[in-house]
Design an enzyme around this catalytic site. Structure first.
Site, PDB file in Angstrom:
ATOM      1  N   HIS A  96       0.700  -1.256  -0.349  1.00  0.00           N
ATOM      2  CA  HIS A  96      -0.272  -0.040   0.008  1.00  0.00           C
ATOM      3  C   HIS A  96       0.841   1.162   0.172  1.00  0.00           C
ATOM      4  CE1 HIS A  96      -3.942  -2.607   0.858  1.00  0.00           C
ATOM      5  NE2 HIS A  96      -3.111  -2.608   1.455  1.00  0.00           N
ATOM      6  N   ASP A 134      -2.687 -11.024  -1.640  1.00  0.00           N
ATOM      7  CA  ASP A 134      -3.568 -10.599  -0.705  1.00  0.00           C
ATOM      8  C   ASP A 134      -4.547 -10.240  -0.486  1.00  0.00           C
ATOM      9  OD1 ASP A 134      -2.271  -9.137   2.189  1.00  0.00           O
ATOM     10  OD2 ASP A 134      -3.885  -8.295   0.837  1.00  0.00           O
ATOM     11  N   HIS A 136      -6.576  -7.775  -0.052  1.00  0.00           N
ATOM     12  CA  HIS A 136      -6.638  -6.185  -0.731  1.00  0.00           C
ATOM     13  C   HIS A 136      -5.816  -5.937  -1.854  1.00  0.00           C
ATOM     14  CE1 HIS A 136      -6.575  -6.654   3.840  1.00  0.00           C
ATOM     15  NE2 HIS A 136      -7.940  -5.955   3.580  1.00  0.00           N
ATOM     16  N   ASP A 211      -4.728 -13.280   4.067  1.00  0.00           N
ATOM     17  CA  ASP A 211      -6.438 -12.823   4.669  1.00  0.00           C
ATOM     18  C   ASP A 211      -6.762 -12.811   3.587  1.00  0.00           C
ATOM     19  OD1 ASP A 211      -4.746 -11.383   2.697  1.00  0.00           O
ATOM     20  OD2 ASP A 211      -5.023  -9.791   4.023  1.00  0.00           O
TER      21      ASP A 211
END
Length: 280
Positions: A96, A134, A136, A211
């Site tokens: 990110h 991931d 995200h 995740d």
């Protein structure tokens, strides 16, 4: 943070695994992916309260050192993977972080730094694929590398999950909430097939987030533990079939029970170890 120590303890007991302290990336290496003004802010501790809030934790000298070493571990794993086929950073996956800011618990973008460092320091014509699994989207990675045809970004993520404003990767596959094993693995097979057809990478950096697992507090997907194992098998088998070295990082994992996250990360490493032995 507790998961990292627990994972390291488990990995230290595996036969055939060599643990090495993470080196720190240099300022020059960070600048392969980040703006100088942002690096100075981080080093000097002059990030505003709002900028620190977006990162998710307050500035400290320890935060800077850990961020350097998290990125350095991915680069070190990448250099080892070039020789041995597969290597891992027991942390990392800080996808990110943008060129000019941190976000979502990410200060420096380890995957972008490592990919660029390999090209600048090892093989200038190396074609690198970043396979981000991931849950995200790797928004910072996509943004940093969006105009770089030598690095391919593939992100398979929850469409309705953070970040809520997505960037454009070279290939994005957004999945609906509740996606299970069969649909997830089908999407992954298609993604890897398109990666092979459109790019033909020489090297893969794999973000093996825990995740997507059904037990994750933030994931919103419904992948079983065995589905997570099959996911890893897909990626490592793709690498082995094409003799593409793979460096991978642990990325996210926020299980309702911390041990479930540790177990999934450990399962990824066990799977990787089986494939590492099969590289020519």
């Amino acid at each position: 943070m507790e998961k990292y120590g627990k994972l390291r303890d488990l990995v230290s007991q595996l036969a055939g695994v060599y643990l090495k302290d993470a080196p720190a990336v240099t300022d020059t290496q960070i600048l392969y992916a980040h703006d100088a003004s942002y690096l100075i802010q981080v080093l000097q501790g002059s990030l505003s309260p709002q900028e620190q809030q977006e990162i998710g934790f307050p500035w400290s000298t320890q935060m800077v050192e850990r961020s350097r070493r998290s990125a350095g571990a991915t680069l070190a794993a990448a250099k080892i993977a070039l020789q041995e086929g597969v290597a891992v950073n027991l942390a990392g996956g800080t996808h990110h972080a943008y060129r000019n800011k941190g976000s979502g618990f990410c200060v420096f973008n380890d995957s972008a730094i490592a990919a660029r460092a390999l090209q600048k320091e090892i093989h200038p014509k190396l074609k690198v694929a970043i396979v981000d699994l991931d849950v995200h989207q790797g928004n910072g990675t996509a943004s940093i590398l969006k105009n770089d045809p030598s690095i391919f970004t593939l992100s398979i993520h929850g469409e309705n999950n953070f970040p809520f404003t997505k960037e454009v990767s070279d290939l994005d596959i957004g999945l609906p909430d509740g996606t299970g094993d069969e649909s997830y693995l089908e999407a992954l097979h298609q993604g890897l097939e398109k990666l092979g057809e459109r790019f033909k990478p020489d090297f893969i950096i794999y973000l093996a987030g825990a995740d997507p697992h059904e037990g994750d507090r933030l994931g919103k997907l419904s992948i079983t533990k065995d589905g997570m194992r099959q996911r890893d098998v897909c990626v490592f088998q793709f690498g082995l079939d094409h003799q593409i070295p793979i460096a991978f990082s642990m990325a996210g994992g926020y299980g309702k029970e911390i041990q479930s996250t540790v177990d999934i990360h450990f399962q990824t490493i066990q799977t990787a170890l089986q494939y590492q032995k099969r590289y020519a």
